[in-house]
Design a protein around this motif. Sequence first.
Motif, PDB file in Angstrom:
ATOM      1  N   ALA A  52      60.359  48.493  28.109  1.00 56.01           N
ATOM      2  CA  ALA A  52      59.395  48.072  29.135  1.00 56.01           C
ATOM      3  C   ALA A  52      59.693  46.661  29.624  1.00 56.01           C
ATOM      4  O   ALA A  52      59.568  46.361  30.823  1.00 56.01           O
ATOM      5  CB  ALA A  52      57.975  48.151  28.576  1.00 56.01           C
ATOM      6  N   VAL A  53      60.110  45.780  28.710  1.00 53.24           N
ATOM      7  CA  VAL A  53      60.479  44.414  29.095  1.00 53.24           C
ATOM      8  C   VAL A  53      61.681  44.436  30.043  1.00 53.24           C
ATOM      9  O   VAL A  53      61.719  43.701  31.038  1.00 53.24           O
ATOM     10  CB  VAL A  53      60.784  43.566  27.841  1.00 53.24           C
ATOM     11  N   LYS A  54      62.654  45.299  29.747  1.00 51.22           N
ATOM     12  CA  LYS A  54      63.828  45.405  30.619  1.00 51.22           C
ATOM     13  C   LYS A  54      63.435  45.859  32.022  1.00 51.22           C
ATOM     14  O   LYS A  54      63.964  45.361  33.022  1.00 51.22           O
ATOM     15  CB  LYS A  54      64.844  46.371  30.009  1.00 51.22           C
ATOM     16  N   VAL A  55      62.518  46.810  32.093  1.00 53.68           N
ATOM     17  CA  VAL A  55      62.054  47.284  33.403  1.00 53.68           C
ATOM     18  C   VAL A  55      61.371  46.159  34.167  1.00 53.68           C
ATOM     19  O   VAL A  55      61.607  45.962  35.367  1.00 53.68           O
ATOM     20  CB  VAL A  55      61.100  48.483  33.233  1.00 53.68           C
ATOM     21  N   LEU A  56      60.522  45.390  33.469  1.00 51.79           N
ATOM     22  CA  LEU A  56      59.829  44.280  34.127  1.00 51.79           C
ATOM     23  C   LEU A  56      60.816  43.205  34.579  1.00 51.79           C
ATOM     24  O   LEU A  56      60.668  42.640  35.674  1.00 51.79           O
ATOM     25  CB  LEU A  56      58.794  43.689  33.170  1.00 51.79           C
ATOM     26  N   MET A  57      61.825  42.937  33.776  1.00 51.22           N
ATOM     27  CA  MET A  57      62.840  41.947  34.154  1.00 51.22           C
ATOM     28  C   MET A  57      63.605  42.410  35.399  1.00 51.22           C
ATOM     29  O   MET A  57      63.902  41.605  36.298  1.00 51.22           O
ATOM     30  CB  MET A  57      63.798  41.721  32.990  1.00 51.22           C
ATOM     31  N   THR A  58      63.907  43.696  35.466  1.00 44.82           N
ATOM     32  CA  THR A  58      64.586  44.236  36.648  1.00 44.82           C
ATOM     33  C   THR A  58      63.723  44.084  37.883  1.00 44.82           C
ATOM     34  O   THR A  58      64.220  43.727  38.972  1.00 44.82           O
ATOM     35  CB  THR A  58      64.933  45.719  36.419  1.00 44.82           C
ATOM     36  N   LYS A  59      62.438  44.342  37.761  1.00 46.10           N
ATOM     37  CA  LYS A  59      61.524  44.170  38.894  1.00 46.10           C
ATOM     38  C   LYS A  59      61.501  42.710  39.362  1.00 46.10           C
ATOM     39  O   LYS A  59      61.495  42.435  40.571  1.00 46.10           O
ATOM     40  CB  LYS A  59      60.103  44.599  38.493  1.00 46.10           C
ATOM     41  N   CYS A  60      61.485  41.787  38.403  1.00 45.03           N
ATOM     42  CA  CYS A  60      61.454  40.362  38.762  1.00 45.03           C
ATOM     43  C   CYS A  60      62.742  39.959  39.477  1.00 45.03           C
ATOM     44  O   CYS A  60      62.703  39.212  40.472  1.00 45.03           O
ATOM     45  CB  CYS A  60      61.258  39.520  37.505  1.00 45.03           C
ATOM     46  N   ARG A  61      63.877  40.447  38.975  1.00 44.58           N
ATOM     47  CA  ARG A  61      65.158  40.127  39.634  1.00 44.58           C
ATOM     48  C   ARG A  61      65.189  40.677  41.058  1.00 44.58           C
ATOM     49  O   ARG A  61      65.663  39.996  41.984  1.00 44.58           O
ATOM     50  CB  ARG A  61      66.309  40.704  38.815  1.00 44.58           C
TER      51      ARG A  61
ATOM     52  N   MET B 166      62.651  41.211  42.974  1.00 43.15           N
ATOM     53  CA  MET B 166      61.732  40.410  43.787  1.00 43.15           C
ATOM     54  C   MET B 166      62.383  39.092  44.201  1.00 43.15           C
ATOM     55  O   MET B 166      62.316  38.676  45.365  1.00 43.15           O
ATOM     56  CB  MET B 166      60.455  40.140  42.989  1.00 43.15           C
ATOM     57  N   LEU B 167      63.045  38.437  43.260  1.00 44.69           N
ATOM     58  CA  LEU B 167      63.715  37.175  43.573  1.00 44.69           C
ATOM     59  C   LEU B 167      64.848  37.394  44.573  1.00 44.69           C
ATOM     60  O   LEU B 167      65.077  36.562  45.471  1.00 44.69           O
ATOM     61  CB  LEU B 167      64.263  36.542  42.291  1.00 44.69           C
ATOM     62  N   SER B 168      65.546  38.518  44.430  1.00 47.85           N
ATOM     63  CA  SER B 168      66.627  38.825  45.368  1.00 47.85           C
ATOM     64  C   SER B 168      66.097  39.016  46.779  1.00 47.85           C
ATOM     65  O   SER B 168      66.682  38.521  47.758  1.00 47.85           O
ATOM     66  CB  SER B 168      67.363  40.079  44.898  1.00 47.85           C
ATOM     67  N   GLU B 169      64.960  39.712  46.895  1.00 40.35           N
ATOM     68  CA  GLU B 169      64.370  39.923  48.224  1.00 40.35           C
ATOM     69  C   GLU B 169      63.886  38.611  48.820  1.00 40.35           C
ATOM     70  O   GLU B 169      64.002  38.385  50.038  1.00 40.35           O
ATOM     71  CB  GLU B 169      63.206  40.914  48.123  1.00 40.35           C
ATOM     72  N   LEU B 170      63.350  37.727  47.978  1.00 41.63           N
ATOM     73  CA  LEU B 170      62.908  36.421  48.479  1.00 41.63           C
ATOM     74  C   LEU B 170      64.087  35.599  48.973  1.00 41.63           C
ATOM     75  O   LEU B 170      63.998  34.914  50.006  1.00 41.63           O
ATOM     76  CB  LEU B 170      62.156  35.670  47.376  1.00 41.63           C
ATOM     77  N   ASP B 171      65.211  35.662  48.237  1.00 42.46           N
ATOM     78  CA  ASP B 171      66.406  34.931  48.668  1.00 42.46           C
ATOM     79  C   ASP B 171      66.908  35.468  49.996  1.00 42.46           C
ATOM     80  O   ASP B 171      67.326  34.698  50.873  1.00 42.46           O
ATOM     81  CB  ASP B 171      67.505  35.056  47.607  1.00 42.46           C
TER      82      ASP B 171
END
Length: 346
Positions: free
Chosen positions: A324-333, A335-340
């Motif tokens: 579950a932590v890996k899934v959340l980390m992927t979501k955060c990455r 999100m950051l990629s879309e912001l960039d």
Amino acid sequence: MADERIGQIRNRIQLEEHNISNVHSTDSSGNYQGYDDAWSFDKFKQNFRVDIICLTDLELEFDMVGIDAAIANAFRRILLAEVPTMAIEKVFIATNTSIIQDEILAHRLGLIPIYADPRLFEYKQKDDEEGTSDDTLVFELKVKCTRNSKAAKDATDPDELYINHKVYSKEIKWIPMSNQGTLFEEGDIRPIHDDILIAKMRPGQEINLTMHCVKGIGKDHAKFSPVATASYRLLPDIELTEPVTGQMAQRLQKCFSPGVIEIDTVNGVCQARVANPRKDTCSREVLRHEDLKNYVKLSKIRNHFIFSVESTGAIASSLLVSEAVKVLMTKCRNMLSELDKSNDGQ
């Protein structure tokens, strides 16, 4: 006194007789004068911790301390709906003369949890009808009910009269595709439980079918969910404002779940003490008693979450949270990629 009151609002959810107060989050800057509640990574690292309370193959109970309710709920939702598993997706029925309709039979088969590590497989492509050894597992079920010629003449029990009249999940056999036979040993791919009843038949009835098992997530269908239950609750906090003795102590003990309140003998007098508030169900029964409610303060610690996770067996409970932590980390990455990308576009 004012500082104590603010501390209670910031750190506790108060359980009162007719309502619950301080339920809103205060994890933001400027809410209270003299307190800097702005989120910072350094403060998070200092306060955050995970304590394992109970760990078995199927069950996991742990405390997650130092996070906001939004993050705790994100973990719960990911455990339920976004950690992938393998499940039966397609059923190709050659023969089904049992009384169970084909659609109902296929639905029952899809809900049988499959023991297969989803990390070793890819998601099946939508335009791929047959599937490959990288994304599909093939099972077959062939059972025919016959009469037992050795049954006693006066027997009435179907277990004695018929052979294979009950179809169990143990009858589901894995058929290796391509190089799967060399990658996995016998027993690595199978239904988790052998005693799941699929159908009942009578002599002459037969089930002959093939199943394709693929990788998926609970968001698409509940059969892919890796957990039977995944829930959390806040750690209860019980404070006795004054000593409670005698019969009042015994009545107080009965107002809580077993193990929450213990009674000690002090100088020959029975006196109540809070032994284990974790066991409390927060029924607030004590607040119904006029002579007891002023002796007790009930609350919940705002950032202390007690997680209870029960695995279906497809994934060991010890791996569920890390996945579950890996899934959340992927979501955060992502999100950051879309912001960039959006910043680059400006």
